[in-house]
Design a protein around this motif. Structure first.
Motif, short mmCIF file in Angstrom:
data_model
loop_
_atom_site.label_atom_id
_atom_site.label_comp_id
_atom_site.label_asym_id
_atom_site.label_seq_id
_atom_site.Cartn_x
_atom_site.Cartn_y
_atom_site.Cartn_z
N MET A 1 0.99 -1.12 0.30
CA MET A 1 -0.17 -0.11 0.18
C MET A 1 0.49 1.20 0.04
N LEU A 23 3.55 -6.06 7.81
CA LEU A 23 4.74 -6.92 7.12
C LEU A 23 5.57 -5.92 7.18
N GLU A 24 5.84 -4.27 6.77
CA GLU A 24 6.57 -3.92 5.95
C GLU A 24 5.81 -2.88 6.60
N CYS A 27 2.42 2.14 10.12
CA CYS A 27 0.63 2.65 10.23
C CYS A 27 0.45 3.57 11.11
N SER A 46 6.16 -2.94 11.63
CA SER A 46 6.54 -4.29 12.01
C SER A 46 6.42 -5.02 12.10
N ALA A 64 -1.78 4.14 5.55
CA ALA A 64 -0.27 3.96 5.59
C ALA A 64 0.69 5.11 5.15
N LEU A 68 3.75 -0.14 2.99
CA LEU A 68 2.94 -0.53 3.95
C LEU A 68 2.64 -1.60 3.27
N LYS A 69 2.80 -3.36 3.86
CA LYS A 69 2.33 -4.29 3.80
C LYS A 69 2.25 -4.75 4.55
N PHE A 70 0.31 -5.37 4.50
CA PHE A 70 0.14 -5.75 6.05
C PHE A 70 -0.52 -6.91 5.22
N ARG A 71 -1.27 -7.80 6.80
CA ARG A 71 -2.10 -8.78 6.42
C ARG A 71 -2.99 -8.85 7.64
#
Length: 182
Positions: A1, A23-24, A27, A46, A64, A68-71
């Protein structure tokens, strides 16, 4: 994102225990409710995990602050327990974020009834009473303001506190018209 993008986490999944895992990146998680005007709930980085099924009734938004990486996944069995202190802190923060003392007291009474109250034939009952000072502390108002509001609601038959009784009775109309839903 990408940075500065925002996404709403669908509140439809509130019945299922879910967790947001970053994950990265970094936010901001905030409440999208109109009543709380984008109240910040947390900043995550993270490795941080946040239960999302116990948040605001309108869901939660993720903004973000960096790429941003999230799940979002189901909560694992070892995370199923409810952290009651964090949940209460969040709900009390939502109450305190409302603009007017009357709204804050109204929402606080609804929160207490929904979490700790008993349904009677014609009312809700809290099995305890708080002092006007304690109500004031919880909503960020003075004892005088709290007394004035409770007296107004008592005269309108929305709240009843009999002398010497340790309980409070609250009208279903008062609880159902709360500025926040719990």
């Amino acid at each position: 994102m990408p940075r500065l993008q925002t996404v709403l986490l669908d509140p439809a999944g509130r019945d299922q225990a879910t967790v947001l895992e970053v994950l990265e990146g970094v936010c901001r998680v905030y409440c999208p409710c109109e009543e709380t005007e984008g109240m910040t709930l947390a900043f995550l980085q993270s490795g941080d995990r946040l239960r999302t099924d116990r948040m605001c009734s309108e869901g939660a938004c993720v903004e973000a602050l960096t790429a941003l990486k999230f799940r979002r996944d189901s909560v694992s069995t070892d995370e199923m327990g409810i952290d009651a202190v964090n949940e209460w802190t969040l709900q009390l923060l939502r109450v305190r974020h409302l603009g007017q003392a009357e709204q804050r007291l109204h929402a606080l009474l609804a929160l207490l009834v929904n979490r700790l109250g008993l349904r009677c034939s014609d009312s809700y009952q809290l099995p305890f009473r708080l002092t006007h000072d304690r109500f004031g502390e919880l909503i960020g108002a003075t004892r005088v303001t709290t007394t004035r509001l409770l007296s107004k609601w008592r005269q309108a038959d929305l709240v009843a506190m009999a002398p010497g009784d340790v309980t409070m009775r609250l009208s279903p109309d008062l609880i159902s018209s709360s500025p926040l839903q719990f």
